[in-house]
Design an enzyme around this catalytic site. Structure first.
Site, PDB file in Angstrom:
ATOM      1  N   ASP A 105       0.853  -1.184   0.000  1.00  0.00           N
ATOM      2  CA  ASP A 105       0.000   0.000   0.000  1.00  0.00           C
ATOM      3  C   ASP A 105       0.896   1.244   0.000  1.00  0.00           C
ATOM      4  O   ASP A 105       1.765   1.349  -0.852  1.00  0.00           O
ATOM      5  CB  ASP A 105      -0.956  -0.073   1.209  1.00  0.00           C
ATOM      6  CG  ASP A 105      -1.992   1.028   1.261  1.00  0.00           C
ATOM      7  OD1 ASP A 105      -2.986   0.933   0.514  1.00  0.00           O
ATOM      8  OD2 ASP A 105      -1.818   1.968   2.060  1.00  0.00           O
ATOM      9  N   HIS A 267      -7.446  -6.704   0.517  1.00  0.00           N
ATOM     10  CA  HIS A 267      -6.355  -5.738   0.421  1.00  0.00           C
ATOM     11  C   HIS A 267      -5.259  -5.978   1.456  1.00  0.00           C
ATOM     12  O   HIS A 267      -4.069  -5.870   1.142  1.00  0.00           O
ATOM     13  CB  HIS A 267      -6.910  -4.314   0.579  1.00  0.00           C
ATOM     14  CG  HIS A 267      -5.863  -3.243   0.499  1.00  0.00           C
ATOM     15  ND1 HIS A 267      -5.150  -2.989  -0.642  1.00  0.00           N
ATOM     16  CD2 HIS A 267      -5.396  -2.381   1.444  1.00  0.00           C
ATOM     17  CE1 HIS A 267      -4.303  -1.997  -0.422  1.00  0.00           C
ATOM     18  NE2 HIS A 267      -4.422  -1.626   0.840  1.00  0.00           N
TER      19      HIS A 267
END
Length: 286
Positions: A105, A267
């Site tokens: 991320d 995610h």
């Protein structure tokens, strides 16, 4: 979490970083994303130690229990170049002049910046669930603006912090203590309820739309690429493929030696599928 790991604060110049580390063997730096801390790796880091690596899990500057830098008008105190510099000094302080860098991320931008700015230090690079900021912005369309609206909202002055601090648990309502692990969840909640941490996390995004994008565009003009072997991983239940088709295609012009694969996960792959992630990392880093 992190049984057997050393947990301490290390002065890297402008800030002190909270860091957990353990192991004997090739060093691996694990860099978390937003709004997590180094604890997001709590299911992966011990496995890598057992596989023979030295593993270092810091909180990035501004995040978690690490120090908060003085805010500058151009937000460069939270630039990926500044954070990457912290990471380089941290690894040197721990006795690792060369190391593998793994970033997820927002952390993938830090790992990328490390590899571009300090190619002699980064032996292998793993970037997860992201493409270079300048590439994402160049491809920005209505869908991206709708689904990733926070990139642009966080760029506004003052209002993002006020909105988040009005009800941090509601803002980050996807956090699940069972999926994350109870201690990891408690650490996240401490972070998102701290006003200075929230401000610094928002500053990360302000830097992203400004100085970080400028740094990447300067790299492109200069023809700089990542020279070390690089692995890109993306979560199947995230939106990398929806946004970019084959996301490896976005990375090819940035990396000389690229490989990649998807991982069955949402995610936050280090929390949701640590077994597969550890196996893939082991194959690439060994």
């Amino acid at each position: 979490m992190f049984e057997g790991f050393t947990d301490e604060r290390i002065d890297v110049g402008e800030v002190e970083l909270r860091v957990r580390y353990a192991g004997q063997g090739p060093p691996v730096l694990l860099v978390h994303g937003h709004p997590r801390t180094g604890s997001t790796w709590h299911r992966v880091a011990p496995r890598l130690v057992d596989l023979g690596f030295t593993v270092v899990c810091p909180d990035m500057r501004g995040y978690g229990q690490s120090g908060k830098a003085r805010i500058l008008p151009d937000h460069s105190q939270q630039s990926k170049r500044a954070v990457a510099g912290d990471m380089l000094r941290l690894m040197n302080a721990l006795g690792h002049p060369t190391f593998a860098a793994v970033g997820h991320d927002r952390g993938c931008y830090v790992a990328l910046r490390l590899a571009l700015d300090h190619p002699d230090a980064v032996s292998r690079l793993v970037v997860m669930d992201g493409v270079p900021i300048s590439e994402a912005l160049a491809r920005c369309d209505a869908r991206f603006a709708r689904d990733w609206y926070h990139w642009f909202f966080f760029a506004q002055p003052d209002k993002p912090e006020r909105a988040i601090m009005a009800d941090p648990d509601a803002w980050y309502d996807s956090a699940d203590p069972e999926r994350m692990g109870a201690e990891n969840y408690r650490e996240l909640r401490e972070a998102i309820h701290d006003q200075a941490t929230v401000r610094a996390m928002v500053e990360d995004y302000r830097a992203g739309l400004g100085v970080d994008r400028e740094h990447e565009e300067a790299d492109r003009r200069a023809g700089r690429t990542v020279s070390c072997p690089t692995l890109f991983l993306w979560s199947t239940h995230d939106d990398m493929e929806d946004l970019y088709g084959n996301p490896l295609a976005v990375w090819r012009s940035w990396v000389e030696d690229l490989r990649g694969e998807p991982i069955l996960s949402g995610h936050h792959v280090a929390e949701e599928n640590p077994d597969d992630l550890t196996n893939v990392l082991h194959r690439f880093l060994a």
